[in-house]
Design an enzyme around this catalytic site. Structure first.
Site, PDB file in Angstrom:
ATOM      1  CG  ASP A   2      45.590 -11.563  76.648  1.00 20.41           C
ATOM      2  OD1 ASP A   2      45.695 -10.780  77.616  1.00 20.41           O
ATOM      3  OD2 ASP A   2      44.835 -11.342  75.687  1.00 20.41           O
ATOM      4  CE1 TYR A  22      40.744 -22.971  88.427  1.00 13.42           C
ATOM      5  CE2 TYR A  22      42.648 -23.304  89.826  1.00 13.42           C
ATOM      6  CZ  TYR A  22      42.085 -23.271  88.577  1.00 13.42           C
ATOM      7  OH  TYR A  22      42.843 -23.541  87.477  1.00 13.42           O
ATOM      8  CE  LYS A  63      41.292 -11.029  78.243  1.00  6.08           C
ATOM      9  NZ  LYS A  63      42.293 -11.006  77.173  1.00  6.08           N
ATOM     10  CG  ASP A  95      46.433 -23.858  88.199  1.00 10.22           C
ATOM     11  OD1 ASP A  95      47.541 -24.376  88.392  1.00 10.22           O
ATOM     12  OD2 ASP A  95      45.379 -24.514  88.094  1.00 10.22           O
TER      13      ASP A  95
END
Ligand code: NAD
Length: 358
Positions: free
Chosen positions: A224, A124, A191, A248
Site C-alpha cells: 500500500d 492466483y 504485505k 497484477d
C-alpha cells in the site's frame, strides 16, 4: 542464423498490430523465421480448442513466442489462453516495463520503472472453494480444528500459496534482469506485516537472494505504501518485484502512469520459454479498419529481442517508436491530443514511419 519465433497473431486488431510488428522487426536487421500458429477464437473455430497443443508445442520448440491480443470467447467452459500458456510453459515471470514517452499523454513524465510479477502462485494459485459446497465445508472444518480463529461456515475460500522456490526464482529473475539491463535497484513489494507467513517467506527469500547481488541496491516496501510512493516519488524506484496479485495491480498502476494500454508491452518468461505480448485486448470495434495503435505490440517485440540477446536492434526499434510518437504527425488517433481520426495516421502509415526511422 535466423532465430525461429512462434507468432500468434490473435484476433480483433491482433493480426494488424502483429503484421506491423513483424514488418518493424524484419526491417531492424534481425533475421527471424516466423512460425505462425493460432490460439483464441480463430483456433476455436478452426481446431475446436482455444489453445491447440500444436501452438504450445511450437513455442516449446522455438523457446520464444510473440502473441497478439485475442478475444475471450463468451460462455463458460473455455480455458483462458493466457493462463493455459503460463501453466503449460511454466512462464513464472511477468515483465512489465513502464516508460513515459514524449508525445504520449500522461499525468507523469520521466517514469522509468520495471514491474516483475510472479505469475504462477500467490493469490492466483487457482485453489478455491465455493460457498456452501461440501469441499468448502471440509476445508473450513479443518481450519477451525487447527486454528484458534474461526471461519464462518458460509465463507468462500481462496488459497494463497507462496513457496521458497517460487519466491527465490522470481526475485533472482528481477536481479538478473536488473544486471543485464544496467538497472541500479530492486525493491521487493509485499504485505509481510500482516501476512507474516506467506509474504514473510517471500520477503526472507528476497533478502537472501539480494545478498548474491552486492552490485545492485535492494530494499523492500509494503504494497500500500508502494502505491502511494509510486505516485508521489516514482524517481526513487527502478525494478519492482512482487507476488502475483500485487504485481497484477501495481503493473496496471504503472501502465496508467505512462499513458495506458496503447503503449504498454509485456513478457511472460520461464526457464525454457518466453511469450511476449501487448497488455491491451483485441479492441473489436477497431478491428479490420487499419486504425489500431501498433506501439504496444512493437514494443513487446523489442522486449522479445532484448530477451533473445538482440539488444542493439531492440534499442533501435525503441528509439524509432519514441521518435515517431514525439514528432506526433504520423501517429494513430489515440495518440493525438485532438483524437481526430480524420488527421490520424493509419496503422500502416505509423508502421512505415517507424521503419523509416530505424
Ligand atoms: P481492450 O484493450 O481491447 O480495449 C480497451 C479500450 O482501449 C478500447 O476503447 C479499445 O478500443 C482501446 N484500445 C486497446 N488497444 C488499442 C490499440 N492498440 N489501439 C487503439 N485503441 C486501443 O479491452 P476490452 O475491450 O476490455 O477487451 C476486448 C477483448 O479483448 C475481450 O474479449 C477481452 O477479454 C480481450 N482481452 C485480451 C487480452 C489478451 O489477449 N492479452 C487482454 C485484455 C483483454
Amino acid at each position: 542464423m535466423a532465430h525461429r519465433v512462434t507468432l500468434i497473431p490473435g484476433d480483433g486488431i491482433g493480426p494488424e498490430v502483429s503484421e506491423a510488428t513483424t514488418r518493424v522487426i524484419d526491417a531492424s536487421g534481425v533475421a527471424i523465421e516466423w512460425d505462425v500458429h493460432q490460439a483464441g477464437l480463430n483456433a476455436l473455430e478452426s481446431q475446436g480448442d482455444v489453445l491447440p497443443e500444436a501452438t504450445v508445442e511450437s513455442i516449446r520448440r522455438n523457446t520464444v513466442g510473440l502473441k497478439g491480443p485475442m478475444t475471450t470467447p463468451i460462455g463458460s467452459g473455455f480455458r483462458s489462453v493466457n493462463v493455459g500458456l503460463r501453466q503449460a510453459l511454466g512462464l513464472y515471470a511477468n515483465l512489465r516495463p513502464g516508460n513515459t514517452m514524449a508525445g504520449v499523454q500522461s499525468t507523469f513524465d520521466d517514469i522509468d520503472l520495471v514491474v516483475v510479477r510472479e505469475n504462477l502462485e500467490g493469490m492466483y494459485s487457482g485453489i478455491e472453494f465455493d460457498t456452501g459446497t461440501p469441499e468448502c465445508a471440509e476445508v473450513i472444518s479443518t481450519i477451525n480444528r487447527l486454528n484458534p480463529k474461526k471461519v464462518d461456515e458460509r465463507a468462500a475460500i481462496s488459497i494463497k500459496v507462496i513457496t521458497p522456490e517460487g519466491s527465490r526464482r522470481i526475485v533472482r529473475y528481477a536481479f538478473e534482469y536488473a544486471r543485464a539491463n544496467g538497472r541500479k535497484k530492486v525493491t521487493a513489494v509485499h504485505k509481510a506485516n500482516i501476512m507474516k507467513f506467506t509474504d514473510g517467506l517471500f520477503l526472507r527469500e528476497a533478502q537472501a537472494v539480494a545478498a548474491d547481488y552486492p552490485d545492485i541496491e535492494f530494499n523492500d516496501r509494503i504494497v500500500d505504501n508502494m502505491c502511494m510512493q509510486l505516485v508521489q516519488k516514482p524517481e526513487l524506484y527502478d525494478v519492482l518485484v512482487m507476488p502475483n496479485l500485487y504485481g497484477d495491480i501495481v503493473s496496471d498502476l504503472v501502465a496508467g502512469m505512462v499513458g495506458g494500454l496503447g503503449v504498454a508491452p509485456s513478457g511472460n518468461i520461464g526457464s525454457d520459454a518466453a511469450v511476449f505480448e501487448p497488455i491491451h485486448g483485441s479492441a473489436p470495434s477497431h478491428a479490420g479498419k487499419n486504425e489500431a495503435n501498433p506501439t504496444a505490440m512493437i514494443l513487446s517485440g523489442a522486449l522479445m529481442l532484448r530477451h533473445m540477446g538482440e539488444q542493439p536492434a531492440a534499442e533501435r526499434i525503441e528509439r524509432a517508436v519514441a521518435a515517431v510518437i514525439r514528432e506526433g504527425d504520423r501517429v494513430t488517433y489515440d495518440l493525438r491530443a485532438d483524437r481526430d481520426p480524420s488527421k490520424a495516421a493509419t496503422t500502416t502509415e505509423m508502421t512505415e514511419a517507424i521503419v523509416a526511422r530505424l
